[in-house]
Enzyme design. Structure first.
Site, mmCIF file in Angstrom:
data_model
loop_
_atom_site.group_PDB
_atom_site.id
_atom_site.type_symbol
_atom_site.label_atom_id
_atom_site.label_comp_id
_atom_site.label_asym_id
_atom_site.label_seq_id
_atom_site.Cartn_x
_atom_site.Cartn_y
_atom_site.Cartn_z
ATOM 1 N N ASN A 1 0.872 -1.181 0.000
ATOM 2 C CA ASN A 1 0.000 0.000 0.000
ATOM 3 C C ASN A 1 0.908 1.230 0.000
ATOM 4 O O ASN A 1 1.502 1.561 1.030
ATOM 5 C CB ASN A 1 -0.891 -0.008 1.253
ATOM 6 C CG ASN A 1 -1.684 1.288 1.405
ATOM 7 O OD1 ASN A 1 -1.808 2.069 0.455
ATOM 8 N ND2 ASN A 1 -2.232 1.513 2.592
ATOM 9 N N LYS B 1 0.093 4.212 -0.162
ATOM 10 C CA LYS B 1 -0.569 5.387 0.432
ATOM 11 C C LYS B 1 -0.392 6.588 -0.504
ATOM 12 O O LYS B 1 -0.294 6.408 -1.716
ATOM 13 C CB LYS B 1 -0.026 5.670 1.831
ATOM 14 C CG LYS B 1 -0.007 4.421 2.708
ATOM 15 C CD LYS B 1 0.187 4.748 4.153
ATOM 16 C CE LYS B 1 0.411 3.474 4.933
ATOM 17 N NZ LYS B 1 -0.075 3.529 6.280
ATOM 18 N N HIS C 1 -9.717 1.024 4.646
ATOM 19 C CA HIS C 1 -8.439 1.190 5.361
ATOM 20 C C HIS C 1 -8.683 2.101 6.559
ATOM 21 O O HIS C 1 -9.485 3.037 6.491
ATOM 22 C CB HIS C 1 -7.394 1.803 4.418
ATOM 23 C CG HIS C 1 -6.014 1.776 4.988
ATOM 24 N ND1 HIS C 1 -5.590 2.701 5.918
ATOM 25 C CD2 HIS C 1 -4.972 0.933 4.792
ATOM 26 C CE1 HIS C 1 -4.346 2.416 6.265
ATOM 27 N NE2 HIS C 1 -3.943 1.349 5.592
ATOM 28 N N GLU D 1 -7.135 4.508 7.702
ATOM 29 C CA GLU D 1 -6.946 5.950 7.428
ATOM 30 C C GLU D 1 -8.179 6.527 6.742
ATOM 31 O O GLU D 1 -8.502 7.705 6.919
ATOM 32 C CB GLU D 1 -5.672 6.149 6.590
ATOM 33 C CG GLU D 1 -4.426 5.898 7.436
ATOM 34 C CD GLU D 1 -3.202 5.407 6.674
ATOM 35 O OE1 GLU D 1 -3.166 5.513 5.440
ATOM 36 O OE2 GLU D 1 -2.271 4.900 7.335
ATOM 37 N N GLU E 1 -5.789 -5.328 10.225
ATOM 38 C CA GLU E 1 -4.787 -4.295 10.450
ATOM 39 C C GLU E 1 -5.080 -3.587 11.773
ATOM 40 O O GLU E 1 -5.893 -2.651 11.810
ATOM 41 C CB GLU E 1 -4.835 -3.264 9.318
ATOM 42 C CG GLU E 1 -4.467 -3.824 7.968
ATOM 43 C CD GLU E 1 -3.820 -2.753 7.085
ATOM 44 O OE1 GLU E 1 -2.696 -2.983 6.643
ATOM 45 O OE2 GLU E 1 -4.418 -1.688 6.872
ATOM 46 N N GLY F 1 1.971 1.981 10.661
ATOM 47 C CA GLY F 1 2.918 3.080 10.538
ATOM 48 C C GLY F 1 3.588 3.463 11.849
ATOM 49 O O GLY F 1 4.236 4.505 11.931
ATOM 50 N N SER G 1 2.931 -2.484 10.237
ATOM 51 C CA SER G 1 4.381 -2.502 10.453
ATOM 52 C C SER G 1 5.025 -3.844 10.125
ATOM 53 O O SER G 1 5.973 -4.258 10.782
ATOM 54 C CB SER G 1 4.722 -2.061 11.885
ATOM 55 O OG SER G 1 4.295 -0.718 12.088
HETATM 56 C C1 PEP Z 1 -1.015 -0.005 5.770
HETATM 57 O O1 PEP Z 1 -1.020 1.181 5.480
HETATM 58 O O2 PEP Z 1 -1.903 -0.752 5.371
HETATM 59 C C2 PEP Z 1 0.068 -0.502 6.618
HETATM 60 C C3 PEP Z 1 0.016 -1.734 7.048
HETATM 61 O O3 PEP Z 1 1.069 0.380 6.893
HETATM 62 P P1 PEP Z 1 2.454 0.046 7.618
HETATM 63 O O4 PEP Z 1 2.977 -1.251 7.025
HETATM 64 O O5 PEP Z 1 3.336 1.207 7.322
HETATM 65 O O6 PEP Z 1 2.162 -0.116 9.069
#
Ligand code: PEP
Length: 247
Positions: free
Chosen positions: A9, A11, A94, A96, A165, A171, A209
């Site tokens: 992703n 972003k 997601h 976000e 997630e 992040g 992460s």
């Molecule tokens: C994501 O944005 O779906 C995500 C898992 O981000 P990160 O790996 O940076 O935590």
């Protein structure tokens, strides 16, 4: 055994030049890759990345889709438009989007429906906040989020992908332990089993992460079928290491 899926992703990152360098390096590094790999890119770059990945092992994904089919929804991108550019996957719900754009469980469910109707596989994201985890509400929250999608999509849910997630892991550099992640994945698998006979062939990805160091143990859990990777998907060696861990 099903091949794992590693989806990046990006972003709101990238540029024409950076995307070309990233995708070209990924393709060069993915020799004999034995898992599925996708990149979910910002909408303006779909056409560019479609061109770059056509004929390679990398599949194309988007990061969001409109809940509407077409019409007076300025700024929105429909599922049919995504499909025009060969989009195979689309992130839906997601955290976000839920957090900054007010997406509710029912909006997310309809978005998944729109994607499916256009032949795009939605990757439906669910996950609890830190506050919810600390209050012992993880299971309740993810089940509620997934229940809305099941309710709206009926038997079609066997065609979608779920991504667990935990919001506190996105992040932040904090990752759920493999055991914590597996526990939630098993709950989600159970919920899918109650809704479809196809649950065991469905994909449940872990995101939050994921990196080169923790990918192998996360991906070895019985109900973790792949990863949704944010930050590390922008770094060629890191993303390739995660892909290698998924073999
Ligand atoms: C994501 O944005 O779906 C995500 C898992 O981000 P990160 O790996 O940076 O935590």
């Amino acid at each position: 055994m099903k091949k794992k899926l590693i989806a990046g992703n990006w972003k709101m990152n990238g540029s024409l030049a950076a995307n070309e360098a990233l995708v070209t390096a990924l393709i060069a590094g993915m020799v004999n890759t034995n898992c599925r790999v996708a990149v979910c890119v910002p909408a303006p770059y779909l056409q560019q990345v479609q061109r770059l990945v056509t004929g390679t092992a990398i599949e194309l994904g988007a990061q969001d889709v409109s809940q509407h089919e077409s019409g007076a929804y300025t700024g929105e991108v429909s599922a049919a438009m995504l499909r025009d550019f060969g989009t195979r996957y689309c992130l839906v719900g997601h955290s976000e989007r839920r957090q900054y754009h007010g997406e509710t469980d029912s909006t997310v469910a309809v978005k998944a429906q729109r994607a499916l109707a256009s032949g795009i596989t939605p990757i439906v994201c669910v996950g609890e906040t830190l506050e919810e985890r600390e209050a012992g509400r993880t299971e309740e929250v993810v089940k509620r989020q997934l229940a809305a999608v099941i309710h709206t999509n009926g038997h079609c849910i066997s065609e979608l992908i779920v991504a667990y997630e935990p919001v506190w892991a996105i992040g932040t550099g904090k990752t759920a332990t493999p055991e914590e992640a597996q526990q939630v994945h098993a709950v989600l698998r159970g919920q899918l089993r109650a809704a479809t006979e196809q649950a065991d062939r469905m994909f449940i990805l872990y995101g939050g992460s994921m990196n080169a160091a923790n990918a192998a143990t996360l991906l070895s859990q019985s109900d973790i079928d792949g990863g949704l990777v944010g930050g590390a998907s922008l770094k060629v060696p890191d993303f390739l290491s995660i892909v290698a861990a998924a073999q």
